[in-house]
Design a protein around this motif. Structure first.
Motif, PDB file in Angstrom:
ATOM      1  N   ARG A  97     -11.729  10.500  -3.825  1.00 43.09           N
ATOM      2  CA  ARG A  97     -11.433  10.408  -5.262  1.00 43.09           C
ATOM      3  C   ARG A  97      -9.983  10.022  -5.502  1.00 43.09           C
ATOM      4  N   TRP A  98      -9.051  10.608  -4.728  1.00 43.38           N
ATOM      5  CA  TRP A  98      -7.637  10.329  -4.917  1.00 43.38           C
ATOM      6  C   TRP A  98      -7.335   8.854  -4.681  1.00 43.38           C
ATOM      7  N   MET A  99      -7.882   8.275  -3.611  1.00 47.06           N
ATOM      8  CA  MET A  99      -7.622   6.879  -3.300  1.00 47.06           C
ATOM      9  C   MET A  99      -8.272   5.955  -4.331  1.00 47.06           C
ATOM     10  N   ARG A 100      -9.459   6.304  -4.774  1.00 40.87           N
ATOM     11  CA  ARG A 100     -10.143   5.491  -5.775  1.00 40.87           C
ATOM     12  C   ARG A 100      -9.396   5.502  -7.105  1.00 40.87           C
ATOM     13  N   MET A 101      -8.951   6.663  -7.535  1.00 40.38           N
ATOM     14  CA  MET A 101      -8.195   6.743  -8.783  1.00 40.38           C
ATOM     15  C   MET A 101      -6.832   6.074  -8.650  1.00 40.38           C
ATOM     16  N   GLY A 102      -6.199   6.197  -7.492  1.00 44.45           N
ATOM     17  CA  GLY A 102      -4.917   5.547  -7.272  1.00 44.45           C
ATOM     18  C   GLY A 102      -5.040   4.031  -7.318  1.00 44.45           C
ATOM     19  N   PHE A 103      -6.100   3.485  -6.737  1.00 47.08           N
ATOM     20  CA  PHE A 103      -6.307   2.037  -6.784  1.00 47.08           C
ATOM     21  C   PHE A 103      -6.583   1.583  -8.209  1.00 47.08           C
ATOM     22  N   ALA A 104      -7.406   2.332  -8.938  1.00 46.20           N
ATOM     23  CA  ALA A 104      -7.687   1.974 -10.325  1.00 46.20           C
ATOM     24  C   ALA A 104      -6.428   2.041 -11.177  1.00 46.20           C
ATOM     25  N   LEU A 152     -15.185   5.838 -13.251  1.00 45.13           N
ATOM     26  CA  LEU A 152     -15.027   6.233 -11.851  1.00 45.13           C
ATOM     27  C   LEU A 152     -15.358   7.697 -11.629  1.00 45.13           C
ATOM     28  N   GLU A 153     -15.177   8.529 -12.633  1.00 43.25           N
ATOM     29  CA  GLU A 153     -15.531   9.945 -12.509  1.00 43.25           C
ATOM     30  C   GLU A 153     -17.034  10.129 -12.341  1.00 43.25           C
ATOM     31  N   ALA A 154     -17.812   9.235 -12.937  1.00 42.81           N
ATOM     32  CA  ALA A 154     -19.268   9.356 -12.868  1.00 42.81           C
ATOM     33  C   ALA A 154     -19.805   9.006 -11.482  1.00 42.81           C
ATOM     34  N   LYS A 155     -19.055   8.247 -10.716  1.00 44.29           N
ATOM     35  CA  LYS A 155     -19.518   7.835  -9.387  1.00 44.29           C
ATOM     36  C   LYS A 155     -19.219   8.918  -8.365  1.00 44.29           C
ATOM     37  N   THR A 156     -20.048   8.955  -7.337  1.00 49.50           N
ATOM     38  CA  THR A 156     -19.829   9.925  -6.263  1.00 49.50           C
ATOM     39  C   THR A 156     -18.835   9.337  -5.265  1.00 49.50           C
ATOM     40  N   THR A 157     -18.171  10.209  -4.529  1.00 46.62           N
ATOM     41  CA  THR A 157     -17.223   9.737  -3.526  1.00 46.62           C
ATOM     42  C   THR A 157     -17.964   9.356  -2.258  1.00 46.62           C
ATOM     43  N   GLY A 158     -17.445   8.352  -1.581  1.00 51.17           N
ATOM     44  CA  GLY A 158     -18.037   7.896  -0.334  1.00 51.17           C
ATOM     45  C   GLY A 158     -17.342   8.520   0.861  1.00 51.17           C
ATOM     46  N   PRO A 159     -17.837   8.221   2.064  1.00 51.72           N
ATOM     47  CA  PRO A 159     -17.235   8.827   3.256  1.00 51.72           C
ATOM     48  C   PRO A 159     -15.867   8.224   3.608  1.00 51.72           C
ATOM     49  N   VAL A 218       0.836  -1.203   0.000  1.00 54.87           N
ATOM     50  CA  VAL A 218       0.000   0.000   0.000  1.00 54.87           C
ATOM     51  C   VAL A 218       0.870   1.252   0.000  1.00 54.87           C
ATOM     52  N   ILE A 219       1.924   1.265   0.792  1.00 54.46           N
ATOM     53  CA  ILE A 219       2.822   2.421   0.826  1.00 54.46           C
ATOM     54  C   ILE A 219       3.517   2.603  -0.516  1.00 54.46           C
ATOM     55  N   PHE A 220       3.977   1.503  -1.123  1.00 54.55           N
ATOM     56  CA  PHE A 220       4.636   1.579  -2.426  1.00 54.55           C
ATOM     57  C   PHE A 220       3.684   2.120  -3.491  1.00 54.55           C
ATOM     58  N   VAL A 221       2.433   1.646  -3.511  1.00 55.81           N
ATOM     59  CA  VAL A 221       1.462   2.116  -4.500  1.00 55.81           C
ATOM     60  C   VAL A 221       1.141   3.591  -4.274  1.00 55.81           C
ATOM     61  N   ALA A 222       0.983   3.997  -3.017  1.00 48.41           N
ATOM     62  CA  ALA A 222       0.680   5.405  -2.732  1.00 48.41           C
ATOM     63  C   ALA A 222       1.822   6.312  -3.175  1.00 48.41           C
ATOM     64  N   LEU A 223       3.058   5.912  -2.902  1.00 44.93           N
ATOM     65  CA  LEU A 223       4.198   6.730  -3.328  1.00 44.93           C
ATOM     66  C   LEU A 223       4.325   6.754  -4.853  1.00 44.93           C
ATOM     67  N   SER A 224       4.102   5.612  -5.485  1.00 42.72           N
ATOM     68  CA  SER A 224       4.180   5.559  -6.949  1.00 42.72           C
ATOM     69  C   SER A 224       3.113   6.430  -7.589  1.00 42.72           C
ATOM     70  N   TYR A 225       1.885   6.372  -7.059  1.00 35.56           N
ATOM     71  CA  TYR A 225       0.812   7.192  -7.616  1.00 35.56           C
ATOM     72  C   TYR A 225       1.073   8.677  -7.362  1.00 35.56           C
ATOM     73  N   SER A 226       1.663   8.995  -6.220  1.00 35.32           N
ATOM     74  CA  SER A 226       2.009  10.393  -5.947  1.00 35.32           C
ATOM     75  C   SER A 226       3.012  10.916  -6.965  1.00 35.32           C
ATOM     76  N   LEU A 227       4.011  10.102  -7.297  1.00 34.51           N
ATOM     77  CA  LEU A 227       4.968  10.503  -8.327  1.00 34.51           C
ATOM     78  C   LEU A 227       4.299  10.628  -9.683  1.00 34.51           C
ATOM     79  N   ARG A 228       3.373   9.750  -9.981  1.00 34.34           N
ATOM     80  CA  ARG A 228       2.651   9.800 -11.258  1.00 34.34           C
ATOM     81  C   ARG A 228       1.825  11.075 -11.350  1.00 34.34           C
ATOM     82  N   VAL A 229       1.168  11.437 -10.251  1.00 36.17           N
ATOM     83  CA  VAL A 229       0.364  12.663 -10.233  1.00 36.17           C
ATOM     84  C   VAL A 229       1.254  13.883 -10.395  1.00 36.17           C
TER      85      VAL A 229
END
Length: 94
Positions: free
Chosen positions: A80-87, A69-76, A47-58
């Motif tokens: 959006r950032w975590m959902r897009m990072g996982f995708a 995923l853009e069409a869906k609403t964010t949950g509590p 999880v830490i590796f994916v978060a750091l990799s996605y941060s560099l990508r962003v």
């Protein structure tokens, strides 16, 4: 168990004893703690590796965009950032 010395010629046998102990279930207290925590630590490191990799990508390429995923609403719990990072993390490399 054997004592591990780096210059010992019987190092292969020592590692074989440790591996056999893991397979059979004859573990020391420290080995039991390590084998219990290892899956959780591996998942946390992933999880830490994916978060750091996605941060560099962003930072260098911008946010990942998925129209479904853009069409869906964010949950509590998941924003959006975590959902897009996982995708982004589970998409194929090509």
């Amino acid at each position: 168990m054997c004592s591990v010395v780096l210059l010992d010629m019987n190092l292969e046998w020592c590692l074989l004893d440790i591996l056999t102990g893991w397979i059979v279930g004859d573990l020391s207290t420290n080995a039991r703690i390590f084998t219990a925590l290892a899956p959780a630590l591996a998942g946390l490191m992933l999880v830490i590796f994916v978060a750091l990799s996605y941060s560099l990508r962003v930072r260098f390429k911008g946010h990942y965009f998925d129209p479904d995923l853009e069409a869906k609403t964010t949950g509590p719990l998941v924003g959006r950032w975590m959902r897009m990072g996982f995708a982004w993390a589970i998409q194929p490399v090509w």
